[in-house]
Design a protein around this motif. Structure first.
Motif, mmCIF file in Angstrom:
data_model
loop_
_atom_site.group_PDB
_atom_site.id
_atom_site.type_symbol
_atom_site.label_atom_id
_atom_site.label_comp_id
_atom_site.label_asym_id
_atom_site.label_seq_id
_atom_site.Cartn_x
_atom_site.Cartn_y
_atom_site.Cartn_z
ATOM 1 N N ILE A 1 0.843 -1.188 0.000
ATOM 2 C CA ILE A 1 0.000 0.000 0.000
ATOM 3 C C ILE A 1 0.881 1.241 0.000
ATOM 4 O O ILE A 1 1.746 1.389 0.869
ATOM 5 N N PRO A 2 0.671 2.145 -0.955
ATOM 6 C CA PRO A 2 1.518 3.348 -1.021
ATOM 7 C C PRO A 2 1.141 4.356 0.071
ATOM 8 O O PRO A 2 -0.008 4.458 0.485
ATOM 9 N N VAL A 3 2.145 5.094 0.529
ATOM 10 C CA VAL A 3 1.940 6.194 1.479
ATOM 11 C C VAL A 3 2.236 7.490 0.736
ATOM 12 O O VAL A 3 3.345 7.683 0.218
ATOM 13 N N SER A 4 1.262 8.373 0.654
ATOM 14 C CA SER A 4 1.466 9.613 -0.086
ATOM 15 C C SER A 4 2.117 10.668 0.800
ATOM 16 O O SER A 4 2.114 10.580 2.032
ATOM 17 N N ASP A 5 2.682 11.689 0.168
ATOM 18 C CA ASP A 5 3.344 12.764 0.898
ATOM 19 C C ASP A 5 2.401 13.449 1.882
ATOM 20 O O ASP A 5 2.817 13.869 2.964
ATOM 21 N N THR A 6 1.131 13.549 1.522
ATOM 22 C CA THR A 6 0.159 14.246 2.367
ATOM 23 C C THR A 6 0.027 13.613 3.743
ATOM 24 O O THR A 6 -0.144 14.309 4.749
ATOM 25 N N TYR A 7 0.122 12.289 3.811
ATOM 26 C CA TYR A 7 -0.156 11.577 5.056
ATOM 27 C C TYR A 7 1.100 10.972 5.696
ATOM 28 O O TYR A 7 0.997 10.399 6.778
ATOM 29 N N ARG A 8 2.265 11.105 5.060
ATOM 30 C CA ARG A 8 3.461 10.420 5.550
ATOM 31 C C ARG A 8 3.883 10.912 6.933
ATOM 32 O O ARG A 8 4.196 10.120 7.828
ATOM 33 N N GLU A 9 3.885 12.229 7.155
ATOM 34 C CA GLU A 9 4.353 12.769 8.432
ATOM 35 C C GLU A 9 3.488 12.274 9.585
ATOM 36 O O GLU A 9 4.013 11.871 10.640
ATOM 37 N N ALA A 10 2.166 12.296 9.415
ATOM 38 C CA ALA A 10 1.270 11.839 10.479
ATOM 39 C C ALA A 10 1.464 10.353 10.760
ATOM 40 O O ALA A 10 1.439 9.917 11.922
ATOM 41 N N LEU A 11 1.680 9.571 9.717
ATOM 42 C CA LEU A 11 1.901 8.141 9.897
ATOM 43 C C LEU A 11 3.174 7.882 10.698
ATOM 44 O O LEU A 11 3.175 7.111 11.675
ATOM 45 N N TYR A 12 4.264 8.537 10.318
ATOM 46 C CA TYR A 12 5.523 8.305 11.025
ATOM 47 C C TYR A 12 5.476 8.824 12.459
ATOM 48 O O TYR A 12 6.139 8.277 13.350
ATOM 49 N N ARG A 13 4.681 9.867 12.693
ATOM 50 C CA ARG A 13 4.528 10.376 14.055
ATOM 51 C C ARG A 13 3.901 9.314 14.951
ATOM 52 O O ARG A 13 4.301 9.125 16.102
ATOM 53 N N VAL A 14 2.908 8.598 14.424
ATOM 54 C CA VAL A 14 2.256 7.534 15.188
ATOM 55 C C VAL A 14 3.225 6.353 15.374
ATOM 56 O O VAL A 14 3.350 5.796 16.462
ATOM 57 N N VAL A 15 3.906 5.977 14.294
ATOM 58 C CA VAL A 15 4.829 4.849 14.356
ATOM 59 C C VAL A 15 5.951 5.093 15.374
ATOM 60 O O VAL A 15 6.357 4.200 16.107
#
Length: 250
Positions: A230-244
């Motif tokens: 599943i691709p991660v787009s630039d729009t949502y990448r920062e929020a995803l890595y913050r959770v991770v």
């Protein structure tokens, strides 16, 4: 307590909202009805403080109900048709709930109503001469499931949060990818983002929501869920890595 009346021409919708009201400590169910004319009588008699009102009903639509009720009661609109949202807000409703209604989204609307209907009670000082209660109401436990519309009008499928691997958006409907099947339902990803708990659910792309509990690897801009990439787009990448990273922003 806020007295609630539920008006909907579909009995399953009445049952769901009645159950949600019973789980909310500051709400009490005054009644339910499939007849908006009867509901209007309740309002005129002052028997309810808050109405959960369907829009598409025979005899009297929800928007007609609003005009007749005036400002005698607060209203939360419920409907399966998002195009009515603007009409609802122009009539100064408390909130607008899109079916199928998740408990988390319902609770958000309930707190909006509480803020409007009982600000004085929320700010009232505690009487020092009275002993504190032995225990407060039990905490509200959000359900670990949600309902999606089936292929017929009165059919709703119950989906457990834990069973959802990821959600894929396809034009005007979405595919829920489960371990053993795929479920298609007429929703948008935006609607599901508002109802699914975050985390573990996160939107990672304009076309994908993932359940982090099923992610086995995050590699740069790609998530691996079972055998799906599943691709991660630039729009949502920062929020995803913050959770991770646990909010550390490293």
């Amino acid at each position: 307590m806020i007295r609630c009346l539920v008006i909907d021409d579909e009995p399953p919708a009445l049952a769901i909202l009645a159950d949600y009201i019973s789980q909310t400590p500051f709400l009490t169910l005054a009644g339910t009805t499939t007849d908006p004319i009867e509901g209007l009588t309740w309002v005129q008699q002052g028997r309810t403080d808050l109405v959960f009102l369907d829009i598409q009903m025979p005899r009297l639509t929800g928007l007609q109900f609003l005009k007749l009720a005036g400002h005698k009661v607060r209203v939360v609109l419920t409907t399966a048709y998002p195009e009515y949202a603007l009409d609802g807000y122009e009539n100064d409703v408390v909130d607008y709930l899109l079916k199928p209604i998740a408990f988390e989204r319902f609770l958000k609307a309930a707190h909006k109503a509480l803020a409007l209907l009982a600000p004085a009670a929320a700010a009232a000082p505690v009487e020092t001469s009275s002993p504190p209660p032995a225990a407060g109401p039990p905490p509200v436990v959000a359900p670990d499931y949600f309902f999606v519309k089936g292929e017929t009008k009165n059919k709703y499928l119950r989906i457990a949060h834990a069973d959802v691997l990821y959600v894929e958006g396809l034009n005007n409907y979405v595919l829920l990818h489960l371990p053993t099947q795929r479920v298609a339902t007429y929703h948008t990803l935006k609607e599901l983002v508002e109802t699914l708990p975050q985390p573990p659910f996160l939107r990672v792309h304009k076309s994908f929501i993932v359940n982090l509990e099923h992610v086995r690897l995050l590699d740069g801009s790609t998530l691996y869920v079972q055998d799906k990439l599943i691709p991660v787009s630039d729009t949502y990448r920062e929020a995803l890595y913050r959770v991770v990273r646990g909010g550390r922003g490293e």
